[in-house]
Scaffold this motif. Sequence first.
Motif, PDB file in Angstrom:
ATOM      1  N   LEU A 135       0.807  -1.191   0.053  1.00 32.64           N
ATOM      2  CA  LEU A 135       0.159   0.000  -0.082  1.00 32.64           C
ATOM      3  C   LEU A 135       0.892   1.355  -0.114  1.00 32.64           C
ATOM      4  CD1 LEU A 135      -2.846  -1.013   2.466  1.00 32.64           C
ATOM      5  CD2 LEU A 135      -2.838  -0.920  -0.058  1.00 32.64           C
ATOM      6  N   ASP A 136       2.231   1.222  -0.451  1.00 32.74           N
ATOM      7  CA  ASP A 136       2.956   2.447  -0.317  1.00 32.74           C
ATOM      8  C   ASP A 136       3.765   2.246  -1.819  1.00 32.74           C
ATOM      9  OD1 ASP A 136       4.675   0.156   0.326  1.00 32.74           O
ATOM     10  OD2 ASP A 136       5.632   1.000   1.762  1.00 32.74           O
ATOM     11  N   ASP A 137       3.234   1.717  -2.884  1.00 34.58           N
ATOM     12  CA  ASP A 137       4.054   1.826  -3.949  1.00 34.58           C
ATOM     13  C   ASP A 137       4.186   3.007  -4.452  1.00 34.58           C
ATOM     14  OD1 ASP A 137       4.853  -0.112  -6.202  1.00 34.58           O
ATOM     15  OD2 ASP A 137       3.438   1.420  -7.458  1.00 34.58           O
ATOM     16  N   GLU A 138       5.389   3.306  -4.976  1.00 37.70           N
ATOM     17  CA  GLU A 138       5.769   4.830  -5.133  1.00 37.70           C
ATOM     18  C   GLU A 138       5.144   5.074  -6.851  1.00 37.70           C
ATOM     19  OE1 GLU A 138       6.696   8.475  -5.442  1.00 37.70           O
ATOM     20  OE2 GLU A 138       7.197   7.107  -3.736  1.00 37.70           O
ATOM     21  N   PHE A 149      -1.807   5.741   2.009  1.00 37.09           N
ATOM     22  CA  PHE A 149      -3.086   5.302   1.848  1.00 37.09           C
ATOM     23  C   PHE A 149      -4.035   5.950   2.667  1.00 37.09           C
ATOM     24  CE2 PHE A 149      -6.475   2.256   3.212  1.00 37.09           C
ATOM     25  CZ  PHE A 149      -6.892   1.997   2.112  1.00 37.09           C
ATOM     26  N   GLU A 150      -3.491   6.473   3.973  1.00 42.29           N
ATOM     27  CA  GLU A 150      -4.594   7.245   4.790  1.00 42.29           C
ATOM     28  C   GLU A 150      -4.853   8.500   3.948  1.00 42.29           C
ATOM     29  OE1 GLU A 150      -6.584   7.110   7.976  1.00 42.29           O
ATOM     30  OE2 GLU A 150      -4.828   6.134   8.168  1.00 42.29           O
ATOM     31  N   ASP A 151      -4.097   9.112   3.201  1.00 36.93           N
ATOM     32  CA  ASP A 151      -4.630  10.373   2.330  1.00 36.93           C
ATOM     33  C   ASP A 151      -5.653   9.993   1.473  1.00 36.93           C
ATOM     34  OD1 ASP A 151      -2.926  12.117   3.795  1.00 36.93           O
ATOM     35  OD2 ASP A 151      -1.296  12.330   2.275  1.00 36.93           O
ATOM     36  N   HIS A 157     -16.396   3.014   5.586  1.00 41.44           N
ATOM     37  CA  HIS A 157     -16.757   2.912   4.332  1.00 41.44           C
ATOM     38  C   HIS A 157     -15.655   3.753   3.276  1.00 41.44           C
ATOM     39  CE1 HIS A 157     -20.486   3.643   1.265  1.00 41.44           C
ATOM     40  NE2 HIS A 157     -19.290   4.352   0.686  1.00 41.44           N
ATOM     41  N   SER A 158     -15.212   4.935   3.884  1.00 45.38           N
ATOM     42  CA  SER A 158     -14.034   5.516   3.046  1.00 45.38           C
ATOM     43  C   SER A 158     -13.029   4.754   2.716  1.00 45.38           C
ATOM     44  CB  SER A 158     -13.792   6.789   3.704  1.00 45.38           C
ATOM     45  OG  SER A 158     -12.924   7.596   3.151  1.00 45.38           O
ATOM     46  N   LEU A 210      -9.363   1.579  -0.709  1.00 42.53           N
ATOM     47  CA  LEU A 210      -8.586   0.268  -1.215  1.00 42.53           C
ATOM     48  C   LEU A 210      -8.665   0.226  -2.569  1.00 42.53           C
ATOM     49  CD1 LEU A 210      -6.974  -1.961  -0.228  1.00 42.53           C
ATOM     50  CD2 LEU A 210      -8.933  -3.210   0.305  1.00 42.53           C
ATOM     51  N   LEU A 211     -10.239   0.193  -3.055  1.00 45.76           N
ATOM     52  CA  LEU A 211     -10.490  -0.041  -4.616  1.00 45.76           C
ATOM     53  C   LEU A 211      -9.710   0.906  -5.401  1.00 45.76           C
ATOM     54  CD1 LEU A 211     -14.037  -1.197  -4.353  1.00 45.76           C
ATOM     55  CD2 LEU A 211     -12.043  -2.781  -4.561  1.00 45.76           C
ATOM     56  N   SER A 212      -9.738   2.348  -4.842  1.00 43.17           N
ATOM     57  CA  SER A 212      -9.183   3.338  -5.571  1.00 43.17           C
ATOM     58  C   SER A 212      -7.607   3.047  -5.672  1.00 43.17           C
ATOM     59  CB  SER A 212      -9.283   4.763  -4.749  1.00 43.17           C
ATOM     60  OG  SER A 212     -10.641   5.168  -4.680  1.00 43.17           O
TER      61      SER A 212
END
Length: 730
Positions: free
Chosen positions: A149-152, A186-188, A318-319, A324-326
């Motif tokens: 989840l941190d792919d540049e 990912f939090e952003d 929900h967000s 995650l899909l985004s």
Amino acid sequence: VIRDVGRVSGLGYGFVDRIAKMVPFEIGMTLTKALEESDDLANAYKNEADVTDLINMCLSLEGCARNAGKHAGGVVISPTVLTDFTPLYCEQGSTSVVTQFDKDDVEAIGLVKFDFLGLRTLTIIDWAVRNIKARHADQQDLDINRVALDDEAAFTLLRAAETTAVFQLESSGMKDLIKRLQPDSFEDIVALVALFRPGPLQSGMVDNFINRKHGREEVSYPDAQYQHESLKPILEPTYGIILYQEQVMQIAQVLSGYTLGGADMLRRAMGKKKAEVMAEQRAVFEKGALENGVDSELSMKIFDLVEKFAGYGFNKSHSAAYALLSYQTAWLKSHYPAEFMAAVLSADMDNTDKVVILIEDCHRMQLEVLTPNINRSIIKFSVPSETQVLYGLGAIKGVGEAALEGIIEERNNNGIYKDLFDLCRRVDGRKVNKRVLEALIKAGALEELGPNRASLMARLRDAMQGAEQFQKNASVGQDDLFGSAGEDDNIAPINEVTVAEWEEETRLTFEKDTLGLYLTGHPIERYEKELRKFTDCNLGALADQSDLASGAGGGYMSQRNAKSYKLAGLMIGMRVRKTKTGGKIVSAVLDDRTARVEVRIFEEKFEQYNYLLNKDKLIIVEGKVIYDDYFGGYRITADVIYDITEARQKFASRLEINLTENKNDHSIVQQLNQVLNPFREGSCPVWINYTRNDVVAKLSLSDDWRVQPSDELINRLDKLAGEDNVSVVY
């Protein structure tokens, strides 16, 4: 009701479709009302017997229950058998049992109802992963749910706002928000989904969030004047902003000792803003805070802040699920663009407006979109190489899936098709009929089976007749005296006609008829250089205009404060509807290959410019542009409309002709006179750059020779002076 009655009555699709489209597209429209409002429908009803019979039958059936409706994803759960609580119903020919009570009654009698909703993005991700595995031997174990989840590369794509086709992040306003926020975690992304709603955008929360993230505003928990150290772990991920409903509940739990159930009651009360309930909750919050050693004044100030932001709070679970899909779609687009875009195009192949935007995005990513190919294409869009996307046969209009499945199965079993006759001979003529083959030729899917599309069309009748004869011969078993006939013996000679390819305009028109868009070119291409001189931008570039991207609404204020633009495109569709006051509003669609934009034309302007509004004609529209969230696209309200000739007269400074006179031919001036004369009485000045062996001169013709600089005039001048010797100067 018109389409249903027409289908049951066995009337032709084209006839029924024509009548159905005469009914104004409005909520609450009835046939009686349509007959009053639509002149076309009223005239057809009055003058055409078939229409009269159809409409009379429809009038008698309108308002009757058409079928029993059911929720596609609603599931009811009961403690014992369902019939203890509700009567059930099973539609004829179906095995699906539904309750006869509706959703409200089901809940009222105490049953639990869950809605399981499908999401098209999950299908797109699945198709993209399959495309990747089909082409990359080293990715057979790819699990999209396990990617880092941190792919540049994914975040580089996001920060550049290259998010067309990325779930939840592709609208114009969202792209603008991404550019300002510059997400790097990912939090952003979770925050982006929660922030891009009218409440946060209008409250100033978004600006505070962005400024705090980039260090332009001090981070406080939650406010510089009213902070408590126990709130830092709760609010740190959102830079001190109360963004999620879960944060409201956590603050109540930590600061005032609420149970999770009590905190949820507080969240609901804040959302509904009931004064008496809020007064009770305020007292409970204050008491609990005091017991936890928090000063009353501070706890009440924090309560007020929580109450203010609770109205904008979004459910974080929900967000996060959406985020995650985004992220997954962004990851796929950044690492495997061809495979991802093929999946998205396949999912949207019936939505031509969306396909136009997606193909333009492919061009931006240097992905070549290939025309459909009878020997290589499958039903969906596919990936022949990492820089190419191959058009799917399923996107060709007028070609049924059964016909395509037969074509592909035969190809897989017995090899590629060698020529048009070979195709006609090997497929089922009942499914792959003349209409289907014509559509395949017009779409360019059969190009490799002949010299060009025009020749294939000219050969089609003979090829079909030859194939029919071949199949008849084969079915009766025509043998020679000494045994079975060879395959080639059953083939009558085919007259392989070769003709010149269609003109570009004809070829593109056929492409649009069968694909819904122009693929190998666009009629606007020859005007593009010229249009850049006086339009503000192409339609696809509207997404990059900062004044159109701020905010998530397209309401009255947006229209009133909107900026005026000059836009150009081909008018590919038009619909007229009546307003409640009896006036007309016209909705047209502009297409310039990069995107499609709705044009709204009010009655006064429609009467003024009606003569210009012809299908597939290039028009230039000047008016105010807004982004309409409801329809998910841009809309321009027309103030002025020009065709290309009028636009040239309005914006061009002159028509310039390079004219060279041959010493053996002194008639060129006379020829010029003959060419210009029919186009006089325009307003565009004419300049001539005249060259002869002994002289060079720049001549400006008098005002009597001002012309209308139409395409026809320019074409005639091209023939006289030679190509590239005639130009409209702006």
